[in-house]
Design an enzyme around this catalytic site. Structure first.
Site, short mmCIF file in Angstrom:
data_model
loop_
_atom_site.label_atom_id
_atom_site.label_comp_id
_atom_site.label_asym_id
_atom_site.label_seq_id
_atom_site.Cartn_x
_atom_site.Cartn_y
_atom_site.Cartn_z
N HIS A 57 0.85 -1.21 0.00
CA HIS A 57 0.00 0.00 0.00
C HIS A 57 0.88 1.25 0.00
O HIS A 57 1.50 1.60 1.00
CB HIS A 57 -0.91 0.02 1.23
CG HIS A 57 -1.90 1.15 1.19
ND1 HIS A 57 -3.26 0.96 1.08
CD2 HIS A 57 -1.73 2.50 1.20
CE1 HIS A 57 -3.88 2.12 1.06
NE2 HIS A 57 -2.96 3.09 1.14
N HIS A 59 1.54 5.36 -2.15
CA HIS A 59 1.04 6.41 -3.05
C HIS A 59 2.24 7.02 -3.78
O HIS A 59 2.83 8.00 -3.33
CB HIS A 59 0.28 7.49 -2.27
CG HIS A 59 -0.98 6.99 -1.66
ND1 HIS A 59 -2.21 7.12 -2.28
CD2 HIS A 59 -1.21 6.30 -0.52
CE1 HIS A 59 -3.14 6.55 -1.53
NE2 HIS A 59 -2.55 6.05 -0.45
N GLN A 152 -9.65 9.26 -5.20
CA GLN A 152 -9.30 9.88 -3.91
C GLN A 152 -10.42 10.74 -3.32
O GLN A 152 -10.65 10.74 -2.12
CB GLN A 152 -8.04 10.74 -4.10
CG GLN A 152 -7.69 11.68 -2.95
CD GLN A 152 -6.94 10.98 -1.83
OE1 GLN A 152 -5.79 10.60 -2.00
NE2 GLN A 152 -7.59 10.81 -0.69
N HIS A 210 -9.22 1.76 0.09
CA HIS A 210 -9.11 2.48 1.34
C HIS A 210 -10.47 2.30 2.03
O HIS A 210 -11.49 2.70 1.46
CB HIS A 210 -8.86 3.96 1.11
CG HIS A 210 -7.46 4.28 0.66
ND1 HIS A 210 -6.96 3.86 -0.54
CD2 HIS A 210 -6.48 4.99 1.27
CE1 HIS A 210 -5.71 4.29 -0.65
NE2 HIS A 210 -5.38 4.97 0.43
N GLU A 213 -11.06 4.41 6.98
CA GLU A 213 -9.89 5.09 7.55
C GLU A 213 -10.41 6.25 8.40
O GLU A 213 -10.33 7.42 8.03
CB GLU A 213 -8.95 5.58 6.45
CG GLU A 213 -7.63 6.13 7.01
CD GLU A 213 -6.70 6.69 5.94
OE1 GLU A 213 -7.09 6.71 4.76
OE2 GLU A 213 -5.58 7.12 6.29
N ASP A 309 2.40 3.29 2.91
CA ASP A 309 1.39 4.30 2.58
C ASP A 309 2.00 5.58 2.03
O ASP A 309 1.72 5.97 0.90
CB ASP A 309 0.50 4.59 3.80
CG ASP A 309 -0.86 5.17 3.43
OD1 ASP A 309 -1.13 5.35 2.23
OD2 ASP A 309 -1.66 5.45 4.34
N TRP A 315 0.42 13.98 3.49
CA TRP A 315 -0.14 13.33 4.67
C TRP A 315 0.92 12.98 5.70
O TRP A 315 0.62 12.78 6.87
CB TRP A 315 -0.86 12.04 4.25
CG TRP A 315 -2.03 12.32 3.37
CD1 TRP A 315 -3.30 12.64 3.77
CD2 TRP A 315 -2.04 12.37 1.93
NE1 TRP A 315 -4.08 12.87 2.68
CE2 TRP A 315 -3.36 12.70 1.54
CE3 TRP A 315 -1.08 12.14 0.94
CZ2 TRP A 315 -3.72 12.83 0.20
CZ3 TRP A 315 -1.44 12.27 -0.38
CH2 TRP A 315 -2.75 12.61 -0.75
FE FE2 Z 1 -3.37 5.16 1.31
#
Ligand code: FE2
Length: 430
Positions: A57, A59, A152, A210, A213, A309, A315
């Site tokens: 996982h 990005h 997203q 996802h 979360e 991630d 983030w």
């Molecule tokens: Fe993610």
């Protein structure tokens, strides 16, 4: 006659003093003493030799964008999503490719040779998908990269997302993504899960969403995801990423949910670094940890694998492409510090993640791909503690990265095991 023999290796399953013979791009023999010669030999000197790390996982379209166009001042998930929304229209294919390739170089140096990356398909230009499809091809000699079409800003919430996701899959993106907890309503979220599972079934693709979360214990899209997985016959091909709401759910409800997830053979992907950083933000004290129920899910027979991630993006301002950093955080937050627990954590960074990604030929058995990493540690426990240097990274029988040994390391019993590191440096030739 072998092309390469790695001698005196400790394997993650506890076997010591093992020789691994490689012929071409495959492991041709594994045993305590291979009586044969090779064009090249590496003495692992009793160090851990593991199959490469696997990140299920990530990005890659956002990685290494920290500070663009500004920093995340609150450090929250929602400001991160908003910030990414500001950056997205300015993204160019060249810039995306350049950042992704830089990350792939870092990953290789860390022995991370398999990555599943989500690709934001919100921008109808789909420049993210174009860029990462190019990256997937360019890194193929050294990294297996899987791509997930990820709406997203919501599959139904964001105008044009339904069409864009479909086009991204047409372009060759491998996996169907989703974000049901970010849709406008719970019912929209459930509808998105059904629609996306239907698309996966029709196209013969896996699913990786996802999912939940959030700290909201009523965010129960994983229940819908498991049910739709069974309905569409997708058992074993669906992953639920994050699942942080399970941390806060009522225990009775979870006692019903986990067996349903097991029936659907959901692959569970917690992201410990991000979850501990971003969850519990609405709490004063006590403050929830926000990691899903790792131990309980493992004990129920679910396949649990950890994701990195984010690395230096809107983030998460930290990260180094080191899956051992992910495992280190996981064992703390999940409170899995026993010897067997640590081995399970290491498996969650390697063999479990390989299962999540459906990798073929992964492992250290005869016939597997000759992909492996020599670490400056004796076993998985020491590796998790020290996050040691990756002394050698081998892909399809070829040495593709080396890092010199770290000096003045401490042994597991606290005594120096090497003054200058040379004692344990494998001889990998020049
Ligand atoms: Fe993610």
């Amino acid at each position: 006659m072998f092309d390469l023999i790695i001698r005196n290796a400790n394997l993650p399953d506890g076997r010591n003093g093992i020789d691994i013979g490689i012929r071409g791009d495959r492991i041709a023999a594994v045993g305590t003493k291979i009586e044969a010669s090779a064009k090249e030999e590496i003495d692992a000197t009793g160090r851990l030799v593991s199959p490469p790390f696997v990140d299920p996982h990530f990005h890659m379209d956002a990685t290494l964008s920290l500070g663009l166009p500004r920093m995340n001042r609150s450090g929250t998930l929602l400001e991160g999503i908003a910030l990414w929304g500001e950056l997205r229209p300015t993204l160019t294919r060249d810039a995306l490719v350049e950042r992704a390739l830089r990350y792939c170089d870092l990953a290789v140096s860390q022995g991370l040779l398999y990555i599943r990356s989500h690709v934001d398909t919100t921008d109808p230009r789909l420049v993210t998908a174009e860029a990462l499809l190019e990256v997937r091809d360019r890194v193929a000699p050294y990294i297996d990269l899987q791509l997930v079409a990820f709406p997203q800003d919501g599959y139904y919430r964001s105008t044009g997302a339904v069409d864009a996701l479909s086009r991204a899959l047409d372009m060759g993106v491998d996996i169907v993504g989703g974000i049901p907890h970010f849709e406008r309503t719970m019912s929209d979220g459930a509808a998105s899960v059904e629609a996306l599972c239907r698309i996966a079934a029709e196209r013969g693709l896996p699913v990786d969403m996802h999912c939940d979360e959030t700290d909201d214990p009523m965010s129960r899209h994983i229940e819908t995801l498991a049910a739709q997985t069974i309905r569409f016959g997708l058992q074993g091909r669906v992953a639920g990423s994050h699942l942080t709401s399970m941390h806060s759910m009522d225990n009775y409800y979870v006692s019903k949910l986990i067996p349903l997830m097991a029936e659907a053979r959901i692959n569970v992907i917690p992201n410990p670094l991000i979850n501990i950083m971003l969850q519990g933000r609405h709490d004063t004290y006590p403050k929830r940890r926000g990691l899903t129920r790792v131990r309980e899910l493992m004990e129920a027979g679910l396949n649990v694998s950890f994701g990195h991630d984010c690395v230096m993006d809107p983030w998460y301002s930290m990260g180094s492409g080191d899956m051992l950093e992910v495992g280190h955080m996981a064992l703390h937050v999940a409170q899995m510090a026993g010897v067997d627990d640590k081995r399970k954590i290491f498996d969650a960074l390697t063999v479990n993640s390989a299962k999540t990604m459906g990798l073929e030929g992964y492992g250290l058995e005869k016939g597997c791909n000759a992909d492996l990493v020599i670490l400056q540690a004796r076993d998985p426990l020491e590796a998790l503690r020290l996050k040691p240097n990756r002394l050698a990274v081998i892909r399809r029988g070829k040495l593709i990265a080396r890092t010199p040994p770290r000096v003045s390391e401490l042994a597991i019993d606290g005594r120096p095991s090497s003054v200058d590191g040379s004692e344990y440096a494998p001889n990998v030739g020049d």
